[in-house]
Write a protein that holds these residues in place. Structure first.
Motif, short mmCIF file in Angstrom:
data_model
loop_
_atom_site.label_atom_id
_atom_site.label_comp_id
_atom_site.label_asym_id
_atom_site.label_seq_id
_atom_site.Cartn_x
_atom_site.Cartn_y
_atom_site.Cartn_z
N GLY A 100 0.80 -1.21 0.00
CA GLY A 100 0.00 0.00 0.00
C GLY A 100 0.84 1.26 0.00
O GLY A 100 2.07 1.23 -0.01
N VAL A 101 0.14 2.40 0.02
CA VAL A 101 0.78 3.72 0.04
C VAL A 101 0.02 4.60 1.03
O VAL A 101 -1.21 4.71 0.94
CB VAL A 101 0.74 4.40 -1.35
CG1 VAL A 101 1.54 5.71 -1.31
CG2 VAL A 101 1.25 3.48 -2.44
N VAL A 102 0.73 5.20 1.98
CA VAL A 102 0.13 6.14 2.92
C VAL A 102 1.00 7.39 2.94
O VAL A 102 2.15 7.34 3.39
CB VAL A 102 0.02 5.55 4.33
CG1 VAL A 102 -0.63 6.58 5.27
CG2 VAL A 102 -0.78 4.25 4.33
N ILE A 145 1.73 7.34 -6.84
CA ILE A 145 2.69 6.28 -6.46
C ILE A 145 2.02 4.93 -6.59
O ILE A 145 2.62 3.96 -7.10
CB ILE A 145 3.19 6.51 -5.03
CG1 ILE A 145 4.03 7.80 -4.96
CG2 ILE A 145 4.03 5.32 -4.55
CD1 ILE A 145 4.32 8.26 -3.55
N SER A 146 0.77 4.81 -6.15
CA SER A 146 0.04 3.55 -6.24
C SER A 146 -0.10 3.09 -7.68
O SER A 146 0.13 1.92 -8.00
CB SER A 146 -1.34 3.72 -5.60
OG SER A 146 -2.14 2.57 -5.81
N ILE A 147 -0.46 4.02 -8.57
CA ILE A 147 -0.64 3.67 -9.98
C ILE A 147 0.69 3.24 -10.60
O ILE A 147 0.78 2.22 -11.29
CB ILE A 147 -1.24 4.86 -10.74
CG1 ILE A 147 -2.68 5.10 -10.30
CG2 ILE A 147 -1.17 4.63 -12.25
CD1 ILE A 147 -3.24 6.43 -10.76
N GLY A 153 -2.90 -2.27 -2.23
CA GLY A 153 -3.33 -2.62 -0.89
C GLY A 153 -3.78 -1.41 -0.10
O GLY A 153 -4.12 -0.37 -0.68
N PRO A 154 -3.80 -1.48 1.23
CA PRO A 154 -4.33 -0.40 2.07
C PRO A 154 -3.58 0.90 1.85
O PRO A 154 -2.36 0.96 2.00
CB PRO A 154 -4.14 -0.93 3.50
CG PRO A 154 -3.09 -2.00 3.38
CD PRO A 154 -3.28 -2.61 2.03
N SER A 155 -4.33 1.93 1.49
CA SER A 155 -3.72 3.22 1.15
C SER A 155 -4.55 4.35 1.73
O SER A 155 -5.78 4.24 1.84
CB SER A 155 -3.59 3.37 -0.37
OG SER A 155 -2.74 2.37 -0.91
N ALA A 180 -0.62 -6.03 5.88
CA ALA A 180 0.13 -5.61 4.70
C ALA A 180 1.59 -6.01 4.85
O ALA A 180 2.14 -6.02 5.95
CB ALA A 180 0.01 -4.10 4.50
N ARG A 181 2.23 -6.31 3.72
CA ARG A 181 3.63 -6.72 3.79
C ARG A 181 4.58 -5.56 3.52
O ARG A 181 5.71 -5.56 4.01
CB ARG A 181 3.88 -7.85 2.79
CG ARG A 181 3.15 -9.14 3.15
CD ARG A 181 3.43 -10.24 2.15
NE ARG A 181 4.85 -10.60 2.11
CZ ARG A 181 5.36 -11.50 1.25
NH1 ARG A 181 4.56 -12.10 0.37
NH2 ARG A 181 6.64 -11.78 1.27
N LEU A 182 4.14 -4.57 2.74
CA LEU A 182 5.02 -3.45 2.39
C LEU A 182 4.14 -2.22 2.18
O LEU A 182 3.10 -2.29 1.52
CB LEU A 182 5.81 -3.78 1.13
CG LEU A 182 6.80 -2.73 0.60
CD1 LEU A 182 7.97 -3.44 -0.12
CD2 LEU A 182 6.16 -1.73 -0.35
N VAL A 183 4.58 -1.09 2.74
CA VAL A 183 3.87 0.18 2.56
C VAL A 183 4.89 1.28 2.28
O VAL A 183 5.88 1.42 3.01
CB VAL A 183 3.03 0.56 3.80
CG1 VAL A 183 2.29 1.88 3.55
CG2 VAL A 183 2.04 -0.54 4.15
N VAL A 184 4.65 2.04 1.22
CA VAL A 184 5.43 3.25 0.95
C VAL A 184 4.74 4.39 1.69
O VAL A 184 3.53 4.61 1.53
CB VAL A 184 5.49 3.55 -0.55
CG1 VAL A 184 6.21 4.89 -0.80
CG2 VAL A 184 6.20 2.43 -1.30
#
Length: 401
Positions: A100-102, A145-147, A153-155, A180-184
Motif C-alpha cells: 500500500g501507500v500512505v 505512487i500507487s498507480i 493494498g491499504p492506502s 500488509a507486507r510493504l507500505v510506501v
C-alpha cells in the motif's frame, strides 16, 4: 507483536537529494535556506526559504507524467522510486494487494492549480488542463505512487499540517500490523510560488530574519519544500525476501489535539509523547535523543521545552532540530526527521541545531549546538506540531548495526 521495519529511504530536501546526500549535508551544517529565487519577493515581509534547487523533474519522471504533476508530486514519485530501490524491493514478488501507500500532504498541488487558475482567468476554461481535476488534490501523491508501482493494498492520504507526515507513518505501521507486507509512506510538500508564499507568510509565523528554533531571538520559522518517503515492511516478510539491512523500526506512534484557545487545559504535546512511549513499550529513560518540532516561535518553543522537561527531566536527553537547515517542510518535515533519526542511530551521531546559539536557561533542555555530538544511540523520539493544534510523536528504534 508485528514489527514495522524501515528498509528503504527516499529524500528530496533543500540541502540534499537522497538520504545520504541529505545526511552528509546535515552533519556538515550545509544549509538549504537562502533567498527565494523562483519569483520576485519585492514587498514581501519575508524572503528566505528552503528551496530544492538541484532537482530536474525530466531526469526522474516520464514525459507522460510531467504535464500532469505538481512539484510536490514530482518529488514524491522520485522519492518513492529511490526508497523502493534502496529497499531492494522486487514488487513482482509480492501480491499487489499486499502493498500500500500512505502519504501526507498539507498544501496539495499549489503551483499546478494556480498556474491553471491563471489560464482560466486570462484565456478561458478551454485552456485549463484536464489534469487539474486531480493534480491539486491532497491524495494525488498516494494515487500517483500507487498507480506507478501497482500498489493496490491499504492506502490513505492524511492532512494534518506539520504533524501529518508522522501520522502517515503511524497509519502505515497500523497497515503492516493488519497484514500488509510493504507500505510506501511519508510526506512531501511544496508551495514556494507567489500564492503559496503569500498563504504561508499571512499565517504570522514566518520569520524575515531566519529560523532559530529554541533561541532567545526566535521570531518564527522559514518555510521549505520536499520531504521523505520510506519503505515500511513487516519484519518477518522482509527477512523472507532476503533483506539484510534494516534501518530501524517505527516502534511507537501517537497523535493528540490541543484544547481550544483560552482553555484551562494544557497543550497536548506531552500526552502525545507519553502515549507514543507507551505504544513502543519504552520508558523515558530509554530515549537517547529527541528530534524536536522546534517551531521557532517563542511561545511554542517554551511549550515544547516544558513538555520535554516534564517527560524526561531537566536537560536529561539530547535534543536537536535538523530542520533548521532545511526550513519547515510541512507534511514532509516529520518523515525527514525520522530519516535523520534513523541515521543518527545508525551512525551514533547527533547533528547540531544550526544557527541557534542562545537558549534560555529556563527552557531546561540539552539542545545540541555547534558541532555533532557522538554517542551510543538506540532509541529516538521524533516530534511534530501542526498549526491549529495537531501533535504527533513517533518512537524509532535502531536496526541492524
Amino acid at each position: 507483536m508485528t514489527a514495522a521495519v524501515v528498509t528503504g529511504l527516499g529524500v528530496v530536501s533543500p540541502n540534499g537529494l537522497g538520504a545520504e546526500g541529505f545526511w552528509t549535508a546535515t552533519l556538515k551544517g550545509h544549509s538549504g535556506i537562502a533567498e527565494i529565487s523562483r519569483f520576485d519577493t519585492t514587498g514581501s515581509a519575508a524572503r528566505l526559504a528552503g528551496e530544492v534547487t538541484d532537482f530536474d523533474p525530466a531526469e526522474h519522471l516520464s514525459n507522460r507524467l510531467l504535464p500532469q504533476t505538481d512539484p510536490s508530486t514530482r518529488f514524491a514519485l522520485a522519492a518513492a522510486d529511490w526508497a523502493l530501490a534502496d529497499a531492494g524491493a522486487d514488487l513482482a514478488e509480492l501480491a499487489d494487494y499486499d502493498m500500500g501507500v500512505v502519504t501526507s500532504n498539507a498544501f496539495g498541488g499549489f503551483e499546478f492549480t494556480h498556474r491553471e487558475f491563471a489560464k482560466l482567468w486570462t484565456r478561458g476554461p478551454k485552456h485549463v488542463s484536464v489534469y487539474e481535476s486531480f493534480a491539486w488534490f491532497y491524495a494525488v501523491n498516494t494515487g500517483q505512487i500507487s498507480i506507478k508501482h501497482k500498489l493496490r493494498g491499504p492506502s490513505k492520504a492524511l492532512v494534518a499540517e506539520q504533524a501529518g507526515g508522522l501520522d502517515a507513518l503511524g497509519h502505515a505501521r497500523r497497515a503492516i500490523r493488519d497484514g500488509a507486507r510493504l507500505v510506501v509512506t511519508g510526506g512531501m510538500d511544496s508551495a514556494l510560488e507567489p500564492w503559496g508564499w503569500a498563504a504561508q507568510v499571512s499565517g504570522g509565523r514566518v520569520s524575515p530574519h531566519g529560523y532559530l528554533p529554541f533561541d532567545r531571538s526566535a521570531s518564527g520559522h522559514v518555510p521549505g519544500e520536499g520531504g521523505a518517503l520510506l519503505v515500511l515492511e513487516e519484519a518477518a516478510s522482509a527477512r523472507r525476501r532476503g533483506v539484510t539491512r534494516v534501518y530501524g523500526e517505527i516502534a511507537g506512534h501517537a497523535s493528540t489535539f490541543d484544547p481550544p484557545p483560552g482553555s484551562s487545559r494544557p497543550p497536548a504535546l506531552r500526552r502525545a509523547i507519553e502515549l507514543a512511549l507507551t505504544d513502543a513499550g519504552v520508558a523515558s529513560d530509554d530515549v537517547d535523543v529527541v528530534l524536536a518540532d522546534g517551531a521557532g516561535v517563542a511561545e511554542l518553543d517554551r511549550q515544547e521545552a516544558a513538555a520535554l522537561r516534564d517527560v524526561f527531566g531537566e536537560r536529561a536527553v539530547p535534543v536537536t532540530v535538523p530542520k533548521a537547515l532545511t526550513g519547515r517542510l510541512m507534511s514532509g518535515g516529520g518523515p525527514l526527521d525520522v530519516v535523520a533519526a534513523l541515521l543518527c542511530l545508525r551512525d551514533g551521531v547527533i547533528p547540531p541545531t544550526a544557527a541557534t546559539h542562545d537558549v534560555p536557561d529556563d527552557y531546561g533542555i540539552d539542545l545540541v549546538l555547534g558541532s555533532p555530538r557522538y554517542a551510543r544511540l538506540s532509541t529516538a523520539l521524533v516530534l511534530a506540531r501542526g498549526k491549529w493544534g495537531f501533535n504527533a510523536a513517533a518512537v524509532v528504534r535502531a536496526g541492524d548495526r
